[in-house]
Structure formats: C-alpha cells, structure tokens
Design an enzyme around this catalytic site. Structure first.
Site, short mmCIF file in Angstrom:
data_model
loop_
_atom_site.label_atom_id
_atom_site.label_comp_id
_atom_site.label_asym_id
_atom_site.label_seq_id
_atom_site.Cartn_x
_atom_site.Cartn_y
_atom_site.Cartn_z
N THR B 358 0.90 -1.25 -0.03
CA THR B 358 -0.14 0.02 -0.07
C THR B 358 0.92 1.34 -0.10
OG1 THR B 358 -0.12 -0.11 2.28
CG2 THR B 358 -2.21 -1.00 1.20
N ARG B 359 0.26 2.45 -0.22
CA ARG B 359 0.86 3.65 -0.47
C ARG B 359 1.84 4.05 0.76
NH1 ARG B 359 -3.26 7.57 -3.76
NH2 ARG B 359 -2.97 6.55 -5.77
N ASP B 360 1.08 3.93 1.96
CA ASP B 360 1.88 4.37 3.25
C ASP B 360 2.88 3.38 3.53
OD1 ASP B 360 0.09 2.04 3.64
OD2 ASP B 360 -0.64 2.64 5.58
#
Lengths: 224, 531
Positions: B358-360
């Site tokens: 995921t982006r985080d």
C-alpha cells in the site's frame, strides 16, 4: 534563497527584472512580488489555467506554453494570458438522438476552418489542426482519439482567425462518441446482479461481524 | 536532462536492472508493516502533531499546521461587513472540483436553485490530477463485497463501515451515470470496461481513461454544468465563513470576491462544502502534489460551525512524487507505474520494498532508505530514490511508456528526460487528507443542513486510501450530498448570523489561546520548492 543562485534578467509582464535562475514563469512572478492567483491552478501542467505567451532571446517568434512548466531563461520576454474568450455552445446532449450529426448545428464555425494551422500551439503537443480536419471530414474516432490529453487551456482558440474553439469542438465529439458506444457488458451484468440483490446475504453476514472477525474476513480475501 | 552527479547514480540503476528483473520481494507481514510505519511514516512522527484544545474534537491529535488554523481567529473582520444576503438560493455548493460539480448537478436535477462558488476556476481541483483511475467493481472476478474488504483493509479498519459500504455499492451505478454523460472510459476488445489491479487491491478494479482519467471526467462535468440555467457559477469567490441561524443550523456562507476584493453573503437552505483537502499546508515540510487552492478551508469553516472531524491526524504521502527537476518537485508519478512493474531502487541499486504494498508502506520504506543514507542527492540538496521506468519499457515492450503514459512521457520530454531510457527520482509527496469532516451516508455533517463531499469529508478511507477510491468517493458522496441538500429546499433558513463564530472566539479567549495565524488560509503563502 539558495546561496549559489545564479541570476538572470527577464522581461516579466513588460518589465525588466532580475530573478534567480531555474524558476518557472509563475515562480518568477511570485519571486518578484506579483500577486498572481487568477492564472494558477494545479501547478502540475494539467489544468491549463496558466497559459503564457513569450519570446525567447534572439528569437523572432512568439511562442505559447504553461506558466507552471516554462522555466525562465536569460532574456525571456513573457506575459500571462489566462482566460482567453472561447465560444462554448450550450446543448443538452441527452436530448439528442445522434449528437454527432448535430455537430454542425452547435459549432457551424468548424466548417469555416481552412487548415491554416495557426492553432498548432498546443502545450500538450496535440496536432490541433489535424484534429479539426478529422472533425470536419467526419472521422470522429480519429479526432477523439487524439484529444484525450487536451487540458482545455484554450491556447489554440486564441490563435484561430475564424474564432473556432477547437477544445470545445473536440470535447463535443468525445462526449457524443462515448454516448453512442454500446453499454459495457461487464457493467451491465454487475448492475443486474445488484438489482437482484445477489450480494445481500454476504452483506448481512458482514454487518453482523465483530471487528476481529471482519479483519480475518478481509485478510482471507487477499488469498494466499 | 540529468546533471552528471545523477547520471553516475543512474549508471548503477542501469547496471543492476538485469539482476533485479526476476527478483521477487516478499510482501511485508502485518508486524513488519506496523513496525515500518511506526518508525518512518510521517503520521507517526510525534513532533509533527499536537492535541486540539478547542471545539468538537478537543483532545484529538492533529498536525501543528491544522491545529494552528483551528485554534485561530478568522481573517475576516466581521464588524466591517454586512450579513444582508446578496444572493438567496436553495443549495449553495462551495468548491468546483469533482465533488462540488456533481453535487450541483444532482441538486439541480431535483429542481433546486443552485449557486456553485469556488476559489479558482471550476475544475481547478485535485480531481483533474487523479491520473491513474477510479475503482469500481465491474470485473467478473470482483464484487462490491471484495471492494469493501480491500478498502477497509487499506484503511487499517479505521474507515466507517457504513460509509465504505455506501461507496462500493454506489460504484457501478456512478460509472453508468458517467458513461451516460459521455465519459469515454477505456474498453477491452469485447467492449467491457477495461480494468486493472493496483497496490493493495485483490481484483482488477481500476478503470481509466489513458493516464488522464480525472481530467477527462472533469472536462465532461464542466461541459454539463453549463447546460442549464439552474446552476449559477461564481468563480474566484472562496468561502471565508459559513453562516448559521439561531438554531445553529447552517444557512449560507460569506464569500470573498477575489477580483473586486469585497465580501458578500449567500443565503441557502443547505450548503455543500466540497473545497477539498489540505496538501498545500505542506505538513512537516513535505512537498505536495495538490493544486494551488488545497489549503484545508473546509475543515476550518466547518469546525467553527461546530462540525465534528474524523481522522485528521492521517494523511497520505504518495510514494512517488518527483524530486528532480526542481520545478517539478511534488508532482505525481502515477501509481500505475509501479503496478506495471516499475521498481523502486535506492542509491546502491537495490530494491527495498515490494512495489505493490500500500501507499503508506511504500512511502515509509522510501523515507527509511533516504534517512539511512541510501538515497540519491540532487544538486539542490533534495534526496530521493529511483523509480525504474526503463524496466517497464523493457518488460512491456518498446514504445509502451509513450503509449500508456502519454502525458507523463511528454511532461518529462519537455525537460529532456526520456522516461523510457532514464529512471525518475522520487520521494513521498503529500497527496491526500485521509480524514476530514465526519459525514453520514447522505453526506450530512453533524451540523444540520451542512453537507460535505470529496476530500473534505472524512470517515471513508480510514488511515490510508487505496488508489482510485478518491475518484469514486467524490462522485458517490457528491451525488448523495446534492440530492439530500436539494430536499431541504422547503426548509426555513432563518436569520443569517455568525453566532457560531463569536461563540468560538469567546471560547478561544477563555482558554487563553492567542494566535498569530488567521484562517482559512485560502492561498499558500509562497511555493517555491527550491528555496
């Protein structure tokens, strides 16, 4: 300011001024105290708000671009020219059975285009004159496929001696074509499923789940 | 054109490409993910946060930048303006991005008179910069339930279930609406909507229009809004305060006419606040991919009016913001570049994270590499890691990048960087406000007659938003807010007052909070990334 900054002389909005090297036109305007808001949008070269006209040093030709992308160079002479007026037709596309056939009713000026090519100033490198030729000749697929990247900045319209607004003509064609395409089968199927409440049993299970149970359920979705 | 110092580093990327090609990087376990985020994600950097001292979210944690604005007086001198409404309407929509325009269109479709006021031009918003695509569960192997599970998981289960369910269930119908308006989504050979996978998404669900998805939807919406007489558009007129009646219900707003430099008041039966997020507050000094006007005005205005906020300590840092050339710092490189096999590579030519996390997690990993000295430094002193775009070209075939990402290709060609031959230097860029003003399924806030949609709204994406869900959320909740707001057209708006603002001031004074900041910000002071 960066210590090692080199300075250059440019002509901003008709005024000779010294700025650090490497700024875009918009940054240069800010740097020299101009309170620019009207011509600014996304700052990424996508919204078409910050159109500029400029002459580069030792060039004889006026060029066009976007203020957030054009980096100022020594001797640049530049002005912002946002909000050039373009005629946009008013229409209710859903009321037309075959909107493509009515293109000429809404944009009659399109057919006065004589391929002069003055509109080829697109910052997105679209061959606007080519698109207008396809539009006139009724090759709408060819026209639409070339304007996906149009950011509606209107620079092309500002150059047209016949007051055609190519960006609006192209948008009309894009919309009209999309409306005439057959409905996508995968979406139709999904909508039918939802109308017959296919997922309801699953939803009621989910609604009843506790937090940990839901986490386990979602993790299982990811599969091995 | 890259300077010599960066070319040396690019040589390392080139030299290790063959070796990296077949390399499989394991996905993080949930414990590893947690550890990575806690140590390196900016949301966990305690020095950047404090607890709010005032208002409905008193005691809640938020960034200093937002707390400064919420604990501030207005920049409007209330004694010098008249609250006598200059315009009277059924629905006042604030904000001219995807959410605002959608709300206006649906409110008008219910027969309401609509005024849409926006800070810049209609369409100058983050919607047009949503490059990669929009999520909607239309693929055979997919379902709204799967979409729900992915969204909840991406958001660390902090999203409100009922809001997520609403969003995923409305998804397919929203796509139908867009198609009927004349939005030309990419199709496959059978005429199906073409779908793709992305980070953290378990089925092909991203639908798109080239790499200009949001822009092409917004163009159509802007065209549509001009159609009728029912929507009056006021550009360059940001809202600086909401107004309330004697019951504390929202009944309009004070706007500022940027051209004439004067305030004026619009009275309305319902207000839809859709002024977007807060990336241009540049939290913790991060660059931002957001448009010029994204200064968090919605949360400031709504908070003074008493609305509850949700998740305002969680922001999305998109892993791949441009770090070179200087004037493009913060500009986004779409996530699709990673979905299609673009690897993240540090200064030593090594991969350090599975790009489909995921982006985080990807952002935290990039920050880790840079902090540990494995980053690459630009002449301006900025640090980043490489996104190996030539690898995509190699695996997908010659000419692929130019065909698949025409706009990105062109933007870099302008600065003489051919992304099919040269990698891009990237670093996380402040991209999205995960939280916002708490809404219910109608899009209404805790203040009656005040609706919110789009990035300004909170409660949907939890602590991390999956790619393509914001483009969906703006239309789903824009529509819902517009419809629900239009139904209030028979209600009695009452007197236009700023009572809530005076009460807020009294509270600030009694808490002995004094601030040099005034809010809303409206425009960022000065954005020159290289200074």
């Amino acid at each position: 300011m960066k210590n090692s900054a080199m300075f250059i002389i440019v002509e901003l909005e008709g005024r000779k001024i010294r700025i650090p090297e490497g700024l875009t036109v918009i940054e240069a305007l800010w740097d020299t105290g101009y309170d620019v808001k009207r011509g600014i949008g996304c700052l990424s070269g996508l919204c078409g708000a910050c159109t500029v006209a400029f002459i580069e040093r030792e060039s004889t030709k006026v060029k066009f671009g976007l203020g957030c992308q054009k980096v100022a160079e020594e001797g640049l002479n530049v002005i912002m020219m946002p909000c050039f007026p373009s005629r946009a037709a008013r229409y209710a596309m859903e009321a037309m059975a075959h909107p493509l056939e009515e293109l000429g009713t809404h944009y009659p000026e399109l057919y006065t285009c004589n391929d002069c090519g003055a509109c080829n100033v697109c910052p997105e490198w679209i061959n606007v004159a080519g698109v207008m030729k396809f539009a006139k000749d009724g090759d709408y697929e060819a026209a639409a496929s070339r304007v996906t990247d149009c950011i509606m900045c209107g620079l092309c319209a500002s150059r047209c001696p016949k007051s055609i607004a190519p960006q609006y003509v192209a948008l009309y064609i894009q919309r009209a074509l999309a409306r005439e395409r057959p409905f996508p089968p995968n979406l139709a199927k999904r909508l039918t499923q939802m109308e017959s409440f296919v997922f309801e049993a699953e939803w009621s299970r989910i609604v009843a789940m506790g937090d940990d149970e839901l986490k386990a359920y979602c993790a299982a979705m990811e599969g091995p | 054109m890259y300077p010599d110092s960066l070319c040396d580093s690019i040589a390392i990327v080139d030299a290790t490409r063959e070796k990296r090609k077949g390399e499989e990087l394991l996905r993080l376990t949930s414990a590893e993910m947690e550890g990575l985020l806690r140590r390196y994600h900016p949301d966990y950097r305690e020095a950047g946060f404090r607890n709010l001292r005032i208002g409905a979210n008193r005691g809640d944690r938020t960034t200093h930048e937002i707390a400064d604005l919420l604990e501030a007086f207005s920049n409007l001198d209330h004694s010098k303006i008249s609250l006598e409404p200059e315009f009277d309407t059924d629905v006042l929509v604030l904000g001219g991005g995807g959410a605002g325009v959608t709300a206006a269109l649906f409110a008008e479709s219910m027969g309401a008179r609509v005024i849409l006021a926006t800070k810049l031009r209609v369409g100058n918003s983050n919607t047009i910069m949503a490059l990669g695509g929009m999520q909607a569960s239309v693929h055979e192997d997919d379902s709204p339930v799967r979409h729900f599970a992915d969204t909840m998981g991406a958001g660390k289960f902090a999203g409100k279930r009922e809001l997520v369910k609403t969003m995923v269930e409305d998804g397919p119908a929203i796509v139908k609406w867009l198609l009927e308006l004349g939005v030309d989504f990419d199709r496959d050979e059978e005429g199906n909507l073409a779908t793709r996978k992305a980070g953290g998404i378990t089925a092909p669900r991203i639908i798109s229009i080239g790499d200009y998805t949001g822009l092409n939807i917004m163009k159509v919406l802007k065209d549509e809004i001009r159609k009728g007489e029912g929507i009056e558009v006021m550009e360059f007129a940001p809202a600086v305060e909401l107004t309330t009646n004697g019951f504390g219900e929202c009944n309009g707003a004070v706007l500022f006419d940027l051209g004439r430099k004067r305030h004026f008041t619009v009275r309305a039966r319902a207000v839809v606040l859709a002024t977007g997020g807060s990336g241009r507050l540049h939290f913790q000094g991060f660059p931002s991919s957001n448009n010029f006007g994204a200064t968090g005005d919605a949360i400031v205005l709504a908070y003074r009016a008493g609305a509850r906020l949700e998740g305002i300590d969680s922001f999305q840092y998109h892993p791949t913001g441009v770090m070179f050339p200087d004037h493009m710092v913060g500009v986004l490189v779409t996530e699709a570049a990673r979905s299609l096999g673009g690897q993240l590579v540090n200064g030593k030519g090594e991969r350090f994270i599975n790009e489909l996390e995921t982006r985080d997690a990807c952002s935290a990993a990039i920050i880790r590499e840079c902090e540990e000295g494995n980053g690459v430094r630009t002449p301006a002193g900025k640090v980043g890691v490489w996104l190996d775009t030539p690898l995509i070209e190699e695996t997908q075939g010659k000419g692929f990048l130019k065909r698949r990402f025409p706009s990105m290709y062109r933007h870099f060609m302008r600065v003489k960087i051919d992304i099919s031959k040269r990698p891009l230097l990237t670093y996380p860029t402040l991209h999205y406000q995960n939280g916002g003003i708490l809404i219910d399924e109608k899009g209404e806030t805790t203040v009656r007659n005040l609706f919110t949609a789009g990035e300004a709204a909170g409660g949907i994406h939890g602590r991390n938003r999956a790619m393509g869900n914001s483009l969906l959320d703006i239309f789903v909740f824009g529509r819902r807010a517009g419809l629900a707001a239009a139904k209030r057209k028979y209600s009695e708006p009452g007197n236009v007052t700023l009572g809530h603002v005076y009460r807020y001031y009294d509270r600030l004074k009694s808490l002995r909070i004094s601030s040099v900041a005034t809010s809303p910000t409206l425009f960022p002071e000065f954005i020159v990334s290289k200074l």
